[in-house]
Design a protein around this motif. Structure first.
Motif, short mmCIF file in Angstrom:
data_model
loop_
_atom_site.label_atom_id
_atom_site.label_comp_id
_atom_site.label_asym_id
_atom_site.label_seq_id
_atom_site.Cartn_x
_atom_site.Cartn_y
_atom_site.Cartn_z
N ILE A 131 30.10 34.39 44.10
CA ILE A 131 31.54 34.17 44.07
C ILE A 131 31.92 33.94 42.60
O ILE A 131 31.34 33.10 41.93
CB ILE A 131 31.96 32.94 44.90
CG1 ILE A 131 31.57 33.13 46.37
CG2 ILE A 131 33.46 32.69 44.76
CD1 ILE A 131 32.32 34.24 47.07
N THR A 132 32.88 34.75 42.11
CA THR A 132 33.33 34.62 40.73
C THR A 132 34.59 33.77 40.69
O THR A 132 35.61 34.11 41.32
CB THR A 132 33.61 35.99 40.11
OG1 THR A 132 32.41 36.78 40.14
CG2 THR A 132 34.07 35.85 38.66
N PHE A 133 34.52 32.66 39.98
CA PHE A 133 35.68 31.78 39.78
C PHE A 133 36.24 32.05 38.38
O PHE A 133 35.50 32.01 37.39
CB PHE A 133 35.29 30.30 39.89
CG PHE A 133 34.80 29.91 41.25
CD1 PHE A 133 35.64 29.98 42.34
CD2 PHE A 133 33.50 29.46 41.44
CE1 PHE A 133 35.20 29.60 43.61
CE2 PHE A 133 33.05 29.07 42.69
CZ PHE A 133 33.90 29.14 43.78
N SER A 134 37.54 32.32 38.30
CA SER A 134 38.20 32.57 37.02
C SER A 134 39.34 31.58 36.86
O SER A 134 40.32 31.62 37.61
CB SER A 134 38.73 34.01 36.97
OG SER A 134 39.37 34.26 35.72
N GLU A 135 39.18 30.68 35.89
CA GLU A 135 40.19 29.66 35.64
C GLU A 135 40.43 29.58 34.13
O GLU A 135 39.52 29.31 33.36
CB GLU A 135 39.74 28.30 36.17
CG GLU A 135 39.50 28.29 37.68
CD GLU A 135 38.94 26.97 38.17
OE1 GLU A 135 38.67 26.10 37.32
OE2 GLU A 135 38.75 26.83 39.39
N SER A 136 41.67 29.85 33.72
CA SER A 136 42.03 29.88 32.30
C SER A 136 41.15 30.91 31.60
O SER A 136 41.09 32.06 32.00
CB SER A 136 41.90 28.49 31.67
OG SER A 136 42.76 27.58 32.35
N ASP A 137 40.41 30.50 30.58
CA ASP A 137 39.53 31.42 29.85
C ASP A 137 38.08 31.31 30.31
O ASP A 137 37.19 31.90 29.71
CB ASP A 137 39.59 31.13 28.34
CG ASP A 137 40.98 31.39 27.78
OD1 ASP A 137 41.67 32.27 28.34
OD2 ASP A 137 41.36 30.72 26.80
N ARG A 138 37.85 30.58 31.38
CA ARG A 138 36.48 30.33 31.84
C ARG A 138 36.19 31.11 33.10
O ARG A 138 36.98 31.10 34.06
CB ARG A 138 36.30 28.83 32.10
CG ARG A 138 34.88 28.44 32.49
CD ARG A 138 34.82 26.95 32.73
NE ARG A 138 33.49 26.52 33.13
CZ ARG A 138 33.18 25.29 33.50
NH1 ARG A 138 34.12 24.35 33.54
NH2 ARG A 138 31.95 24.97 33.84
N ILE A 139 35.04 31.81 33.11
CA ILE A 139 34.59 32.57 34.28
C ILE A 139 33.22 32.05 34.70
O ILE A 139 32.31 31.93 33.86
CB ILE A 139 34.52 34.08 33.98
CG1 ILE A 139 35.92 34.62 33.66
CG2 ILE A 139 33.93 34.83 35.17
CD1 ILE A 139 35.93 36.08 33.27
N GLU A 140 33.07 31.73 35.99
CA GLU A 140 31.80 31.25 36.52
C GLU A 140 31.37 32.11 37.69
O GLU A 140 32.19 32.51 38.52
CB GLU A 140 31.93 29.80 37.02
CG GLU A 140 32.00 28.75 35.96
CD GLU A 140 31.98 27.37 36.58
OE1 GLU A 140 31.02 26.61 36.32
OE2 GLU A 140 32.91 27.05 37.35
N GLU A 141 30.07 32.40 37.78
CA GLU A 141 29.49 33.05 38.95
C GLU A 141 28.61 32.03 39.67
O GLU A 141 27.65 31.52 39.10
CB GLU A 141 28.67 34.27 38.55
CG GLU A 141 29.51 35.49 38.22
CD GLU A 141 28.68 36.77 38.16
OE1 GLU A 141 27.46 36.66 37.89
OE2 GLU A 141 29.23 37.85 38.38
#
Length: 216
Positions: free
Chosen positions: A75-85
């Motif tokens: 699951i890819t989380f995109s918040e502001s300039d931060r992307i997490e898998e």
């Protein structure tokens, strides 16, 4: 008489203060041995080695663990300039346990602990999967979180010195972003305990597979 008292003092010190004595009795042993001769040195040295071995046996880690995350979609989380898998629900955590004591260690139970949970949504990205081996299921949404066998085999298992047992843990949660760790219980002779297992000091993370943004 002075030399005999010195030798006795070393032995009493070893028995009375085991944790501290091992660090600084070398000078006392040498002094007693100089007065009593080589035979007494051999005797005292054997006593010190025996005490050290007993101390190590009582405090040594019962087993070594190796952990890998397998069979992963993300699951890819995109918040502001931060992307997490974050590994999506349904992935497998493979835990390999190898005995480290001369006496067999009986693995008596396995449980998980949820460290944190947040409600988040993201995009599902599929990756090539793997076929898991021996399987267990981790239910992070159960209260408390639970682990159940997916087959006929279940705890306890025994690991002897340099022998291993491998566990594939299929991890599931319905929603959110969950931080969690494993606790592996064991028993060997008169000793027993629980060992925390994580990813190199970091908690495992699992995100709900179906809690995606609308339109994804």
């Amino acid at each position: 008489m002075v030399a005999i008292a010195g030798l006795g003092g070393v032995i009493v010190l070893l028995l009375a203060v085991p944790d501290k004595a091992l660090a600084w009795t070398g000078a006392a042993v040498a002094a007693a041995a100089a007065a009593l001769g080589q035979r007494s040195w051999d005797f005292v040295g054997a006593a010190v080695r025996g005490h050290q071995e007993e101390h190590e046996l009582e405090t040594a880690e019962p087993f070594a663990t190796d952990v890998r995350v397998r069979n992963v979609d993300y699951i890819t989380f995109s918040e502001s300039d931060r992307i997490e898998e974050v590994p999506a629900s349904g992935h497998t955590v493979q835990l390999v346990v190898t005995g480290a004591l001369a006496t067999p260690v009986l693995l008596t139970d396995l449980r998980v602990e949820v460290i944190a949970r947040s409600e988040r949504s993201g995009a599902l990205n599929r990756h090539a999967g793997e076929v898991p081996r021996r399987r267990f299921e981790v239910l992070l949404d159960a209260l408390p979180p639970s682990v159940r066998a997916l087959g006929d085999s279940d705890f306890p298992y025994e690991v002897k010195l340099h022998e291993s047992e491998a566990f594939d843990l299929k991890v599931t949660t319905e929603s959110g972003d969950v931080w969690w760790v494993i606790w592996l219980s064991w028993r060997s002779g008169k000793r027993s305990g629980s060992v925390k297992v994580d990813l190199g000091g970091q908690a495992f993370r699992t995100a709900g597979r179906y809690a995606q943004r609308p339109g994804r």
